[in-house]
Design a protein around this motif. Sequence first.
Motif, PDB file in Angstrom:
ATOM      1  N   LEU A 144     -81.182 -20.309 -57.409  1.00  0.00           N
ATOM      2  CA  LEU A 144     -80.609 -18.992 -57.130  1.00  0.00           C
ATOM      3  C   LEU A 144     -79.091 -19.037 -57.013  1.00  0.00           C
ATOM      4  N   SER A 145     -78.479 -20.075 -57.530  1.00  0.00           N
ATOM      5  CA  SER A 145     -77.035 -20.245 -57.381  1.00  0.00           C
ATOM      6  C   SER A 145     -76.225 -19.217 -58.178  1.00  0.00           C
ATOM      7  N   SER A 146     -76.820 -18.607 -59.194  1.00  0.00           N
ATOM      8  CA  SER A 146     -76.088 -17.615 -59.996  1.00  0.00           C
ATOM      9  C   SER A 146     -76.004 -16.259 -59.298  1.00  0.00           C
ATOM     10  N   TRP A 147     -76.855 -16.028 -58.322  1.00  0.00           N
ATOM     11  CA  TRP A 147     -77.024 -14.711 -57.682  1.00  0.00           C
ATOM     12  C   TRP A 147     -75.880 -14.473 -56.706  1.00  0.00           C
ATOM     13  N   ASP A 148     -74.850 -13.734 -57.121  1.00  0.00           N
ATOM     14  CA  ASP A 148     -73.687 -13.548 -56.254  1.00  0.00           C
ATOM     15  C   ASP A 148     -73.566 -12.144 -55.673  1.00  0.00           C
ATOM     16  N   VAL A 149     -74.432 -11.197 -56.093  1.00  0.00           N
ATOM     17  CA  VAL A 149     -74.506  -9.883 -55.447  1.00  0.00           C
ATOM     18  C   VAL A 149     -75.972  -9.594 -55.151  1.00  0.00           C
ATOM     19  N   ALA A 150     -76.354  -9.782 -53.893  1.00  0.00           N
ATOM     20  CA  ALA A 150     -77.727  -9.513 -53.439  1.00  0.00           C
ATOM     21  C   ALA A 150     -77.663  -8.296 -52.522  1.00  0.00           C
ATOM     22  N   PHE A 151     -77.676  -7.099 -53.113  1.00  0.00           N
ATOM     23  CA  PHE A 151     -77.517  -5.901 -52.291  1.00  0.00           C
ATOM     24  C   PHE A 151     -78.803  -5.606 -51.526  1.00  0.00           C
ATOM     25  N   VAL A 152     -78.644  -4.992 -50.382  1.00  0.00           N
ATOM     26  CA  VAL A 152     -79.787  -4.650 -49.531  1.00  0.00           C
ATOM     27  C   VAL A 152     -79.508  -3.309 -48.880  1.00  0.00           C
ATOM     28  N   GLY A 153     -80.475  -2.401 -48.958  1.00  0.00           N
ATOM     29  CA  GLY A 153     -80.280  -1.056 -48.418  1.00  0.00           C
ATOM     30  C   GLY A 153     -81.577  -0.291 -48.397  1.00  0.00           C
ATOM     31  N   ALA A 154     -81.489   1.045 -48.342  1.00  0.00           N
ATOM     32  CA  ALA A 154     -82.615   1.987 -48.373  1.00  0.00           C
ATOM     33  C   ALA A 154     -83.360   2.083 -47.049  1.00  0.00           C
ATOM     34  N   GLU A 155     -83.268   1.091 -46.195  1.00  0.00           N
ATOM     35  CA  GLU A 155     -83.883   1.126 -44.871  1.00  0.00           C
ATOM     36  C   GLU A 155     -83.003   0.284 -43.953  1.00  0.00           C
ATOM     37  N   PRO A 156     -83.211   0.347 -42.632  1.00  0.00           N
ATOM     38  CA  PRO A 156     -82.354  -0.430 -41.725  1.00  0.00           C
ATOM     39  C   PRO A 156     -82.285  -1.903 -42.127  1.00  0.00           C
TER      40      PRO A 156
END
Length: 537
Positions: free
Chosen positions: A271-283
């Motif tokens: 998973l080293s390429s993953w530089d934007v792991a957005f998280v939202g929609a709930e707390p």
Amino acid sequence: MNSLFEAIFDTPKTSGYVLLDRRSEVVQELSYERLVQVSRQGAAELSAAFPSASAGSVVVLVFNDPLKFVAALFACVYLGATALPVAPRQVRRLASRLRAAGATLVVAEQALLPGLTDAMEGVAVLGWSGCAPLGAAAKGVGGVGPAPQSEHEVALIQLSSGTTGEPNTIELSPRNICSNERIIARHFGHTSASRVLGWLPHTHDMGLFGTLLQPFFVDCVGYVARPNDFVREPLSWLRGISRFAVTTSGAPTFAYASCACDPGFIDELDLSSWDVAFVGAEPVQTAVLGRFCDRFGAVGFDPKALMPCYGLAEAALFVTGERRGAGVRSIPCANGLVDGVTLVTPDVVCVGSIGEPGKTRVRLRRAGTLRATHPGDLAGEILVAGPSVTRSDGVAGTDNGWVATGDLGLLRGRRLYVCARLKDVIKVRGRSVSLAEIDQCVAATLEDPTVHVCSFDAPEPGGSNAVWVALQSDHVRIECDETLGRRIKAAVLADLGVSIRLRVFPPRPRRIVRTASGKLNRIATREACLLEPIAVV
């Protein structure tokens, strides 16, 4: 077609979509160039088969296949028609609302046609299949030219998540959509070299604007997985990220929780390429994200890639988010943050800074008697405004371009923290308590991340309200005896001063209901949980 759309569609593109299966094998590839051709042809065939499908008409799109959906959506763009995406399972329930929105035509993939005619009685229903949407309906037609459209006309009607009731219809203009896609691209740092993967439903804002349309707008490769594949096997999401060196992907908190407790083998992931792991929609819950980082840090995941975000359907999707590479930043709730609301969550997470150039504007307004307890902090209902935000008269709380979100926010300096959903704040013995806080207190007592928790209030025969908490697991029956039940009730009473009633449900049928974006739907959950008598713990 509006000039904003025309500039995007007419720009030569070199990338495309890649549809994946549960094993992250490639099912289909569709270049953006070919997609535009298919959409122009589809628009011509729709116009020939149904002449009233023209500028201003409302076309309901019912698709499971995300690539067929996006082709049909772009066909509506070429026609200048207003697209209204709906999940297949929602059509019958929302039929009257769709008619009230002005639906004149339903376009669906062939496999979904049975039943749609009855569900949408009085509205024409047409089938879309692959690259020849309506078969021989318009032989020899090479495609339509762009229909003229003002930047303020309605390009798409989006259904809100419906967490506190029936979904609202949100009208979005070309200006709203294009502005939000530009804001997302700039904030996430997207270029043509980015690689975006999404599995969220295309009928909801995060799936539609965040991961399906964003790759097309920036001309980068877009990997598309299906929601059901994630539900069956959460690690399929991370397998796709690993296999194709994806740079941007994200989901609500529950998806990160599901991956953290999935027992599958992870040693082959990278998973080293993953530089934007957005998280939202709930707390956003720091404990959940901490478990995710602990497990997947060993296979290259960088905690600084996490990007808590805040948005809503009335702003197309994105309002603000943490700075790229900042990770999760929070402030403790130990001494209380908002006078009158008890928060048992250990901290609240920053979802970005306000007042940055080129972003949606944010301010707070007073919400009843709620006040910040720390000097210098501001607390109140979050309001948003800007080119991404709809100006529809149907949006409650609109005031000179500002839209009321219904969320309780805290400002410390220029940093925004989301504390609770105002409609989730209930009065218990004169105190304001957030139902989300009850959920977190129960979950912390259970110490089992596989258990879904949803609290709600319901009227009692005497006229007062009782607070109920529903518990349900996806696959196994929850063992909640009287001892554990008493411990859960005691914890909620001690931390929040609230007496609760517990209901424990077997895995099936589903009682705890979530929206398309993963948010708890407390109204639907209450209806499902109180549908039939069941033992109370």
